[in-house]
Design an enzyme around this catalytic site. Sequence first.
Site, PDB file in Angstrom:
ATOM      1  N   GLU A  43      -3.483  -3.547   9.412  1.00 14.37           N
ATOM      2  CA  GLU A  43      -3.004  -3.169   8.077  1.00 14.37           C
ATOM      3  C   GLU A  43      -4.629  -4.898   6.980  1.00 14.37           C
ATOM      4  O   GLU A  43      -5.732  -4.885   8.421  1.00 14.37           O
ATOM      5  CB  GLU A  43      -2.536  -4.562   7.702  1.00 14.37           C
ATOM      6  CG  GLU A  43      -0.849  -3.310   7.166  1.00 14.37           C
ATOM      7  CD  GLU A  43       0.540  -3.648   6.116  1.00 14.37           C
ATOM      8  OE1 GLU A  43       0.518  -5.142   6.067  1.00 14.37           O
ATOM      9  OE2 GLU A  43       1.194  -2.906   5.811  1.00 14.37           O
ATOM     10  N   ARG A  65      -7.223  -9.103   0.967  1.00 13.47           N
ATOM     11  CA  ARG A  65      -6.543  -9.009  -0.928  1.00 13.47           C
ATOM     12  C   ARG A  65      -7.177  -9.250  -2.064  1.00 13.47           C
ATOM     13  O   ARG A  65      -7.172  -8.854  -2.788  1.00 13.47           O
ATOM     14  CB  ARG A  65      -4.911  -8.457  -0.798  1.00 13.47           C
ATOM     15  CG  ARG A  65      -4.322  -8.186  -0.070  1.00 13.47           C
ATOM     16  CD  ARG A  65      -2.469  -8.463   0.159  1.00 13.47           C
ATOM     17  NE  ARG A  65      -1.412  -7.271   0.535  1.00 13.47           N
ATOM     18  CZ  ARG A  65      -0.808  -6.975   0.788  1.00 13.47           C
ATOM     19  NH1 ARG A  65       0.304  -8.359   0.480  1.00 13.47           N
ATOM     20  NH2 ARG A  65      -0.057  -6.512   1.476  1.00 13.47           N
TER      21      ARG A  65
END
Length: 535
Positions: A121, A286
């Site tokens: 990720e 993010r």
Amino acid sequence: MTYNIHNLTRSVDEVVIVGGGLAGLFCALKLAPRPVTLIAAAPLGQGASSAWAQGGIAAAVAEGDGPEAHAADTIAVGGGIVDEAIALGIAREAGSRIHDLLAYGVPFDRDLEGRLAVGREAAHSARRIVHVRGDAAGAAIIAALSEAARRTPSIRLIEGFVAEALLTEDGAVTGLQLREAGSCAAMPIMIASRAVVLATGGIGHLYAVTTNPAQASGSGLAIAARAGAVIADTEFVQFHPTAIMVGRDPAPLATEALRGEGATLINGNGERFMAAQHPLAELAPRDIVARGVFAEIAAGRGAFLDARQALGMHFAEKFPTVHASCIAAGIDPAIEAIPIAPAVHYHMGGIAVDARGRSSIDGLWAGGEVASTGAHGANRLASNSLLEAVVYAARIADDIAGHTMPSPSRLPEALLTPRGGAPDAAAVKRLRTMMSANVGVIRDGDGLAEAVRSMAALEHSANSVAVRNMATAALLVATAAWSRRESRGAHFRSDHPADVPALAQRTMTTLAAARAIADGLADPSTPRLAQSMIA
């Protein structure tokens, strides 16, 4: 076993855990056979953000990977304020906690040779995310732990009640004030305890767009703050960049693992836009991806997750949860791009705790998203939240096991006067709209000041304890964001877009300090305390 709360009204419980998510369940199981009362606002398996986690658990269990590399990745994305010792300690305990979960029956995915299968990720330097059926890790973990808890004799389960106040005496916990969930007119119920563990989750529902369940409304943060606990890093709210925008509240999530498998982000013109924002493009941290998505939407171009080439007809097989959400909304992700927007997903801030999960209040521990350990800094690394939850739940259980808790001499009296009637839906809507507009992905001083004034007024005038707790939690977030006059990690201010090296410190504050800032902003002639909360 599930118990009737009224059978416990006059009881004295050694340990009370509030929260039926991953941290609460894991802590209760780790405390066995010590008697525990577990208070859950919703039936087990419902109402916990951890049950909705799609990505998985980050753990350096693959060959060639190690805790040091995992900790380094955590530190790299944390905006310069990660507690490095905490991050390394958590990474080193990951393997043991994964094996605990396997022992409780969690069916983690395995490769053809029987080893734990790992995915990658954003901002991880290696494939180290342990999954269950691609995107069902959270649901599978909570299901397994819920079943284990129900069959553990030492765990007394009380479902359908919320903790609305923490009761203290001489700086130590004496108990909790509870109320039946969704019934503000009901009389509060007191439960006495000298050992309370808050595992109540995050603050997602303080915002209009979130991926969190309705129970994530900041209640644990609020009741600890009102009791005088030190609160940390509340300005750092992580927005998941790829919530699926199909008009649902909460918004369904398109897991980051999709981008790990090659899905791209495009605008309405079909153009990829993240490559111009960061060298890692779609796999950037993010906060950067969220701002990139936000900018495309603000410019009127829209933002979409495109998995057509990367997954195509294999989408349903590899990511069944996301596929089901898309199909329910009339979108076939195998042949269509998915409309997305940033949504509140995780709170790096919370009740300040030490390496054992102890808060500043004697007898109060906190774990999971309601706690702030220093592990995430200003921006959480993907899939570190579930790992932190189990690591701290185990540490809290070990710490409590080494203590003999004195029994309260008497049942505590109610702290809050009951207020009749249901929460004011209009007030809640205003609060959530204000937080999204003024304390969202991109912030500025004027908007934050307006939010601070609004939350302070609502905290004072709230028609129910539930709304008051939401306003208290929102006030803590807004005042910390107003005070940090820089941009760092998930906290971005358009009027202070650069980071300030001198402010590379965690925020430590109290509710009294937040209210003082609100009072100052209410009167323009009062001197402002811009950095008083950053220490």
